[in-house]
Design an enzyme around this catalytic site. Sequence first.
Site, PDB file in Angstrom:
ATOM      1  N   ASN A 137       0.855  -1.189   0.000  1.00  0.00           N
ATOM      2  CA  ASN A 137       0.000   0.000   0.000  1.00  0.00           C
ATOM      3  C   ASN A 137       0.890   1.238   0.000  1.00  0.00           C
ATOM      4  OD1 ASN A 137       0.481   0.888   2.858  1.00  0.00           O
ATOM      5  ND2 ASN A 137      -0.376  -1.140   3.254  1.00  0.00           N
TER       6      ASN A 137
ATOM      7  N   LYS B 270     -14.211   1.930  15.120  1.00  0.00           N
ATOM      8  CA  LYS B 270     -12.957   1.181  15.248  1.00  0.00           C
ATOM      9  C   LYS B 270     -12.458   1.148  16.693  1.00  0.00           C
ATOM     10  CE  LYS B 270     -10.855   1.267  11.456  1.00  0.00           C
ATOM     11  NZ  LYS B 270     -10.155   1.763  10.268  1.00  0.00           N
TER      12      LYS B 270
END
Length: 397
Positions: free
Chosen positions: A210, A339
């Site tokens: 990434n 989260k």
Amino acid sequence: MVHPKILLIVGGGIAAYKSCELVRLIRKAGGEVTCVLTEGGAKFVTAMTLAALSENPVHTTLWDLKNEVEMGHIQLSRQADLVVVCPATADLLAKMAAGIADDLATTLLLATDKPVLAVPAMNVRMWQHAATRRNVATLRASEVTVLDPDEGAMACGEYGPGRLPEPPAIMTAIARMGIQPAPGPLTGRHVLITAGPTHEAIDPVRYIANRSSGKQGFAIAQAAAAAGARVTLVAGPVILSTPAGVTRIDVESAREMASAVEAALPADIAVMVAAVADWRVAGTADHKIKKDGSGAVPPLQLVENPDILAELCRSSRRPSLVVGFAAETEQVVAHAQAKLARKGADWIVANDVSGDVMGGEANTVHIVTPAGVESLNEMPKALVAAALVERMADALA
Ligand code: C5P
């Protein structure tokens, strides 16, 4: 000064063995040491001993071209806050007084713009010799601090002044020169940080990755070290240099990162900044996958990687403060709040990565905690790091 940097020149005398203890004491006090070993010094202690104790490479030769390109002998003498010559032999003192530069140690001593402390050790007659007296007077007149040797029995069987002062006394002399590790808000704390991307192998030459550059995580490591913390930085594949005073562990895959995090515990604070790949390839190929000409594409089956942050939060060795990051491209705060609960972290630092944050120099973050959300303005990653470290120190205090 939180982590003073000391360049330690080890001369060739039997007292060189005490320089090993000095390295240990400086490190224990929170200082950093880089050693330069003279040819004579190497007859008494090894570069290996000094490297292991200082946790830094040891320099021995002026004619090391690699170092000339990467660092250079001039920089080596300038990066330090203080240069300590220990033991300073009669020969080294004479060369220093005369400005002779015929090896790495003496060249550094001539090139440095930093304070110099010389700790003499030699036979009593050599110390009392008119030439040495003259050299010491010259050095003191030119603002080199020259300690007086201790008096006592000498390795050569004689008695008198010439023994190296004991390492704790040398530490006191270093402190008197204003080079003393000062406590910071995170002194005595261990901060564990992950940073960068992970690479998940497809075959020996291909991988899934990434766009994380590691810059924000490295900036936090630097800020935590500057605040006095002992910092372990578990870094994925990035092109960044290690901040001073930080212990770096390089890894490639998520699973390697998970083991490195586990091995670095216990820690007081964990800051999981890494953009860990959520999935890896099931059954990595042992050989490079080849096109067979038929136009058929290889099936890439993915399996989920361990969630390092969530596992750390559930672990019996959970650090007191666990901070996660959330890179989002939409509904930044809402996703971060979800989260926070799902992972069991204390804070989630959320950032919008829809622009050019990844790889860029600036970041806009929201610190999401059960108590609420604090949004910081866009600022350089180093300032984001400083702001986070300040809040972490407050949270632990
Ligand atoms: O689930 P998501 O990847 O968005 O969560 C981001 C946070 O979780 C970051 O702090 C990241 O370092 C951490 N993480 C992790 N292990 C994973 C995935 C994410 O530690 N496998």
